[in-house]
Design a protein around this motif. Structure first.
Motif, PDB file in Angstrom:
ATOM      1  N   LEU A 194      -0.520  -5.790  -1.046  1.00  0.00           N
ATOM      2  CA  LEU A 194      -0.378  -6.494  -2.310  1.00  0.00           C
ATOM      3  C   LEU A 194       1.059  -6.966  -2.518  1.00  0.00           C
ATOM      4  O   LEU A 194       1.286  -8.073  -3.021  1.00  0.00           O
ATOM      5  N   GLN A 195       2.038  -6.160  -2.129  1.00  0.00           N
ATOM      6  CA  GLN A 195       3.427  -6.590  -2.275  1.00  0.00           C
ATOM      7  C   GLN A 195       3.696  -7.860  -1.458  1.00  0.00           C
ATOM      8  O   GLN A 195       4.412  -8.757  -1.915  1.00  0.00           O
ATOM      9  N   ASN A 196       3.129  -7.942  -0.278  1.00  0.00           N
ATOM     10  CA  ASN A 196       3.300  -9.151   0.531  1.00  0.00           C
ATOM     11  C   ASN A 196       2.740 -10.380  -0.188  1.00  0.00           C
ATOM     12  O   ASN A 196       3.327 -11.473  -0.126  1.00  0.00           O
ATOM     13  N   LEU A 197       1.607 -10.214  -0.875  1.00  0.00           N
ATOM     14  CA  LEU A 197       1.036 -11.317  -1.637  1.00  0.00           C
ATOM     15  C   LEU A 197       1.941 -11.687  -2.807  1.00  0.00           C
ATOM     16  O   LEU A 197       2.179 -12.871  -3.070  1.00  0.00           O
ATOM     17  N   VAL A 198       2.418 -10.667  -3.524  1.00  0.00           N
ATOM     18  CA  VAL A 198       3.309 -10.910  -4.666  1.00  0.00           C
ATOM     19  C   VAL A 198       4.536 -11.705  -4.230  1.00  0.00           C
ATOM     20  O   VAL A 198       4.970 -12.655  -4.903  1.00  0.00           O
ATOM     21  N   GLU A 199       5.086 -11.349  -3.079  1.00  0.00           N
ATOM     22  CA  GLU A 199       6.291 -12.018  -2.590  1.00  0.00           C
ATOM     23  C   GLU A 199       6.006 -13.416  -2.056  1.00  0.00           C
ATOM     24  O   GLU A 199       6.939 -14.177  -1.762  1.00  0.00           O
ATOM     25  N   SER A 200       4.722 -13.786  -1.958  1.00  0.00           N
ATOM     26  CA  SER A 200       4.341 -15.145  -1.585  1.00  0.00           C
ATOM     27  C   SER A 200       3.862 -15.938  -2.798  1.00  0.00           C
ATOM     28  O   SER A 200       3.469 -17.104  -2.662  1.00  0.00           O
ATOM     29  N   SER A 201       3.875 -15.310  -3.968  1.00  0.00           N
ATOM     30  CA  SER A 201       3.371 -15.933  -5.189  1.00  0.00           C
ATOM     31  C   SER A 201       4.526 -16.336  -6.103  1.00  0.00           C
ATOM     32  O   SER A 201       5.695 -16.110  -5.794  1.00  0.00           O
ATOM     33  N   PHE A 202       4.185 -16.884  -7.263  1.00  0.00           N
ATOM     34  CA  PHE A 202       5.236 -17.251  -8.227  1.00  0.00           C
ATOM     35  C   PHE A 202       5.918 -16.034  -8.843  1.00  0.00           C
ATOM     36  O   PHE A 202       6.937 -16.156  -9.520  1.00  0.00           O
ATOM     37  N   LEU A 203       5.394 -14.837  -8.607  1.00  0.00           N
ATOM     38  CA  LEU A 203       6.028 -13.620  -9.121  1.00  0.00           C
ATOM     39  C   LEU A 203       7.215 -13.170  -8.276  1.00  0.00           C
ATOM     40  O   LEU A 203       7.900 -12.208  -8.634  1.00  0.00           O
ATOM     41  N   LYS A 204       7.468 -13.825  -7.167  1.00  0.00           N
ATOM     42  CA  LYS A 204       8.523 -13.390  -6.241  1.00  0.00           C
ATOM     43  C   LYS A 204       9.910 -13.409  -6.873  1.00  0.00           C
ATOM     44  O   LYS A 204      10.835 -12.778  -6.354  1.00  0.00           O
ATOM     45  N   LYS A 205      10.075 -14.102  -7.990  1.00  0.00           N
ATOM     46  CA  LYS A 205      11.377 -14.148  -8.660  1.00  0.00           C
ATOM     47  C   LYS A 205      11.720 -12.825  -9.335  1.00  0.00           C
ATOM     48  O   LYS A 205      12.870 -12.574  -9.678  1.00  0.00           O
ATOM     49  N   ASN A 206      10.717 -11.985  -9.546  1.00  0.00           N
ATOM     50  CA  ASN A 206      10.927 -10.686 -10.182  1.00  0.00           C
ATOM     51  C   ASN A 206      11.291  -9.619  -9.151  1.00  0.00           C
ATOM     52  O   ASN A 206      11.027  -9.771  -7.959  1.00  0.00           O
ATOM     53  N   LYS A 207      11.888  -8.541  -9.633  1.00  0.00           N
ATOM     54  CA  LYS A 207      12.139  -7.387  -8.761  1.00  0.00           C
ATOM     55  C   LYS A 207      10.790  -6.756  -8.401  1.00  0.00           C
ATOM     56  O   LYS A 207       9.933  -6.581  -9.264  1.00  0.00           O
ATOM     57  N   THR A 208      10.610  -6.404  -7.124  1.00  0.00           N
ATOM     58  CA  THR A 208       9.334  -5.845  -6.683  1.00  0.00           C
ATOM     59  C   THR A 208       9.551  -4.607  -5.816  1.00  0.00           C
ATOM     60  O   THR A 208      10.584  -4.466  -5.165  1.00  0.00           O
ATOM     61  N   LYS A 209       8.565  -3.737  -5.826  1.00  0.00           N
ATOM     62  CA  LYS A 209       8.546  -2.590  -4.922  1.00  0.00           C
ATOM     63  C   LYS A 209       7.123  -2.073  -4.810  1.00  0.00           C
ATOM     64  O   LYS A 209       6.235  -2.482  -5.580  1.00  0.00           O
ATOM     65  N   THR A 210       6.886  -1.184  -3.859  1.00  0.00           N
ATOM     66  CA  THR A 210       5.556  -0.594  -3.666  1.00  0.00           C
ATOM     67  C   THR A 210       5.602   0.897  -3.967  1.00  0.00           C
ATOM     68  O   THR A 210       6.498   1.603  -3.497  1.00  0.00           O
ATOM     69  N   ILE A 211       4.658   1.360  -4.765  1.00  0.00           N
ATOM     70  CA  ILE A 211       4.420   2.788  -4.966  1.00  0.00           C
ATOM     71  C   ILE A 211       2.921   3.011  -4.784  1.00  0.00           C
ATOM     72  O   ILE A 211       2.113   2.536  -5.583  1.00  0.00           O
ATOM     73  N   HIS A 212       2.558   3.697  -3.718  1.00  0.00           N
ATOM     74  CA  HIS A 212       1.142   3.984  -3.491  1.00  0.00           C
ATOM     75  C   HIS A 212       0.600   4.895  -4.592  1.00  0.00           C
ATOM     76  O   HIS A 212       1.338   5.697  -5.177  1.00  0.00           O
ATOM     77  N   ASN A 213      -0.685   4.772  -4.855  1.00  0.00           N
ATOM     78  CA  ASN A 213      -1.335   5.678  -5.799  1.00  0.00           C
ATOM     79  C   ASN A 213      -1.292   7.104  -5.261  1.00  0.00           C
ATOM     80  O   ASN A 213      -1.252   7.337  -4.053  1.00  0.00           O
ATOM     81  N   GLY A 214      -1.330   8.056  -6.182  1.00  0.00           N
ATOM     82  CA  GLY A 214      -1.413   9.464  -5.819  1.00  0.00           C
ATOM     83  C   GLY A 214      -2.623  10.108  -6.460  1.00  0.00           C
ATOM     84  O   GLY A 214      -3.234   9.542  -7.370  1.00  0.00           O
ATOM     85  N   ILE A 215      -2.988  11.282  -5.998  1.00  0.00           N
ATOM     86  CA  ILE A 215      -4.137  11.999  -6.557  1.00  0.00           C
ATOM     87  C   ILE A 215      -3.784  13.466  -6.773  1.00  0.00           C
ATOM     88  O   ILE A 215      -2.790  13.964  -6.242  1.00  0.00           O
ATOM     89  N   ASP A 216      -4.625  14.127  -7.534  1.00  0.00           N
ATOM     90  CA  ASP A 216      -4.436  15.545  -7.843  1.00  0.00           C
ATOM     91  C   ASP A 216      -5.000  16.382  -6.693  1.00  0.00           C
ATOM     92  O   ASP A 216      -6.212  16.543  -6.563  1.00  0.00           O
ATOM     93  N   LEU A 217      -4.117  16.908  -5.865  1.00  0.00           N
ATOM     94  CA  LEU A 217      -4.545  17.662  -4.685  1.00  0.00           C
ATOM     95  C   LEU A 217      -5.104  19.039  -5.034  1.00  0.00           C
ATOM     96  O   LEU A 217      -5.736  19.682  -4.198  1.00  0.00           O
ATOM     97  N   SER A 218      -4.883  19.486  -6.265  1.00  0.00           N
ATOM     98  CA  SER A 218      -5.462  20.766  -6.665  1.00  0.00           C
ATOM     99  C   SER A 218      -6.946  20.626  -7.004  1.00  0.00           C
ATOM    100  O   SER A 218      -7.711  21.586  -6.932  1.00  0.00           O
ATOM    101  N   ILE A 219      -7.363  19.423  -7.386  1.00  0.00           N
ATOM    102  CA  ILE A 219      -8.778  19.157  -7.663  1.00  0.00           C
ATOM    103  C   ILE A 219      -9.482  18.657  -6.413  1.00  0.00           C
ATOM    104  O   ILE A 219     -10.545  19.149  -6.026  1.00  0.00           O
ATOM    105  N   PHE A 220      -8.872  17.667  -5.781  1.00  0.00           N
ATOM    106  CA  PHE A 220      -9.444  17.124  -4.547  1.00  0.00           C
ATOM    107  C   PHE A 220      -8.892  17.919  -3.374  1.00  0.00           C
ATOM    108  O   PHE A 220      -7.762  17.702  -2.922  1.00  0.00           O
ATOM    109  N   ASN A 221      -9.666  18.872  -2.931  1.00  0.00           N
ATOM    110  CA  ASN A 221      -9.216  19.743  -1.850  1.00  0.00           C
ATOM    111  C   ASN A 221     -10.389  20.132  -0.961  1.00  0.00           C
ATOM    112  O   ASN A 221     -11.550  19.922  -1.307  1.00  0.00           O
ATOM    113  N   CYS A 222     -10.060  20.695   0.178  1.00  0.00           N
ATOM    114  CA  CYS A 222     -11.089  21.054   1.172  1.00  0.00           C
ATOM    115  C   CYS A 222     -11.819  22.328   0.765  1.00  0.00           C
ATOM    116  O   CYS A 222     -11.193  23.311   0.366  1.00  0.00           O
TER     117      CYS A 222
END
Length: 409
Positions: A194-222
């Motif tokens: 998605l960041q690659n798309l943003v940097e090819s769009s009209f939004l590229k003038k803004n500051k951008t970065k990537t933060i992947h989603n996270g999950i609760d490992l105490s709930i989602f566990n083996c």
């Protein structure tokens, strides 16, 4: 005390609602006062909640979308009321998530943000911010968004318009609204794709970065053994193929699963979670349909109890379902769609060309042959290393503090 205001279409439900809730919880534990403004529906929250508008506002916004294709330009009264609330709160950071969803007027909101100069973090969970209409265009290979949308081929997709196509005007308006240098916006993408798309769009003038989603490992566990889950469903001798979605439609691969059910073996069974009653009523005998659940604990049972998680999406940015499956020790098979492949490695699953159901079946059989037990440790380790919610959402807190400090200078 620093104050954080998040804005999203929903609260503490679905992937974006849970992400906003988790960020609020973490910020609160670090001494922030947290607020979530939401437009449509949700569950109880640990943050202070602000309802934006009402059902009548949502209906009229839906109406101008259906007729005039002006999604994002309704809800004027509701947005002005929200602005008064923002002035009362006087937040240090405003964090936007999904600002589409029939509840917010982007013109009024962004003109206000430009005037106030409050640091803004905007997490993009899809592509709506830089198109004239759609939230995803990958499934049809459209590239109009790079220059100027017009004659949109997806007007009948969310946010659906039945009569007019105003994608050209919408595109021009968004480009102007979202590119004012005074708004101090940092755009966060949830995947590198998605960041690659943003940097090819009209939004590229803004500051951008990537933060992947996270999950609760105490709930989602083996779980130690998935046999208990199979016993519970009376599926002791079945190889379980799991699919999960908040809303099942063509873009999520619903009919691909129907096709897959025609070629799997008698000892293999598909479970789909998140279906409507109508969808469940048309399922073949070798697919078990489960309605949407708000229980993350129940979802974790399905992930842990299944042998493989299959994601046949045609439009996605970075689905949290992949992460939840990995955290429960379950290997993932995904179409090569958007940022979905970023979740897995060669030790934790397979990436398949979109629509190649024969290859999906081959990958299912590979996992069946190797056995899930040999995937559990690498899957869990990948989730712990890259997708722990505390680590990922601490990146937001660091970003907030940096923006506040920069704003003071």
């Amino acid at each position: 005390m620093k104050k954080l205001l998040q804005i999203n279409s929903v609260v503490n439900t679905g992937s974006t609602g849970r992400i906003a809730e988790e960020i609020g919880l973490l910020a609160s534990s670090h001494g922030w006062k947290t607020f979530i403004a939401y437009g449509r529906h949700g569950n109880p929250s640990k943050s202070s909640l602000i309802k934006i508008g009402n059902k009548i506002d949502n209906f009229y916004h839906l109406l101008i979308t259906r007729i005039f294709d002006r999604h994002g330009f309704g809800s004027r009264k509701a947005t002005k009321s929200l602005i008064r609330k923002i002035d009362e709160i006087n937040p240090d950071i405003i964090h936007l998530h999904n600002i589409h969803g029939y509840y917010l007027n982007i013109e009024i909101l962004f003109e206000y943000l430009e005037l106030k100069g409050i640091p803004v973090v905007w997490t993009l969970h899809d592509c709506w911010a830089f198109t004239g209409h759609c939230v995803h265009f990958e499934q049809i290979g459209c590239s109009k968004w790079k220059n100027s949308c017009s004659k949109c081929p997806l007007t009948k997709s969310y946010p659906k318009s039945l009569l007019f196509d105003n994608s050209k005007i919408n595109y021009q308006k968004k480009r102007k609204l979202f590119n004012s240098s005074k708004k101090n916006i940092t755009i966060v993408s949830v995947s590198y794709w998605l960041q690659n798309l943003v940097e090819s769009s009209f939004l590229k003038k803004n500051k951008t970065k990537t933060i992947h989603n996270g999950i609760d490992l105490s709930i989602f566990n083996c779980k130690d053994d998935n046999q208990q889950f199979k016993d519970k469903l009376n599926l002791q001798n079945k190889f379980l193929i799991l699919g999960v979605a908040s809303v099942w439609d063509i873009s999520k691969g619903f009919f691909d699963f129907i096709d897959l059910s025609k070629v799997i073996s008698e000892d293999e069974l598909i479970i789909l979670v998140g279906l409507s009653k109508n969808q469940i009523s048309i399922l073949p005998n070798n697919i078990i349909g489960i309605e949407k659940t708000e229980s993350t604990e129940q979802l974790a049972e399905f992930y842990s109890g299944s042998n493989v998680f299959v994601n046949l999406t045609y439009a996605d940015t970075f689905p949290t379902t992949n992460l939840e499956a990995l955290a429960c020790g379950t290997p993932v098979i995904t179409y090569n769609t958007g940022g979905s492949p970023e979740a897995i490695s060669k030790e934790t699953g397979y990436v398949v060309k979109q629509g190649d159901k024969a290859e999906v079946l081959k990958c299912i059989r590979k996992i069946k042959e190797v056995k899930k037990e040999n995937f559990i440790i690498p899957c869990r380790e990948r989730a712990e290393t890259f997708f722990n919610k505390n680590q990922k959402y601490n990146e937001y807190l660091d970003l907030y503090n940096n923006l506040i400090n920069d704003n003071i200078k």
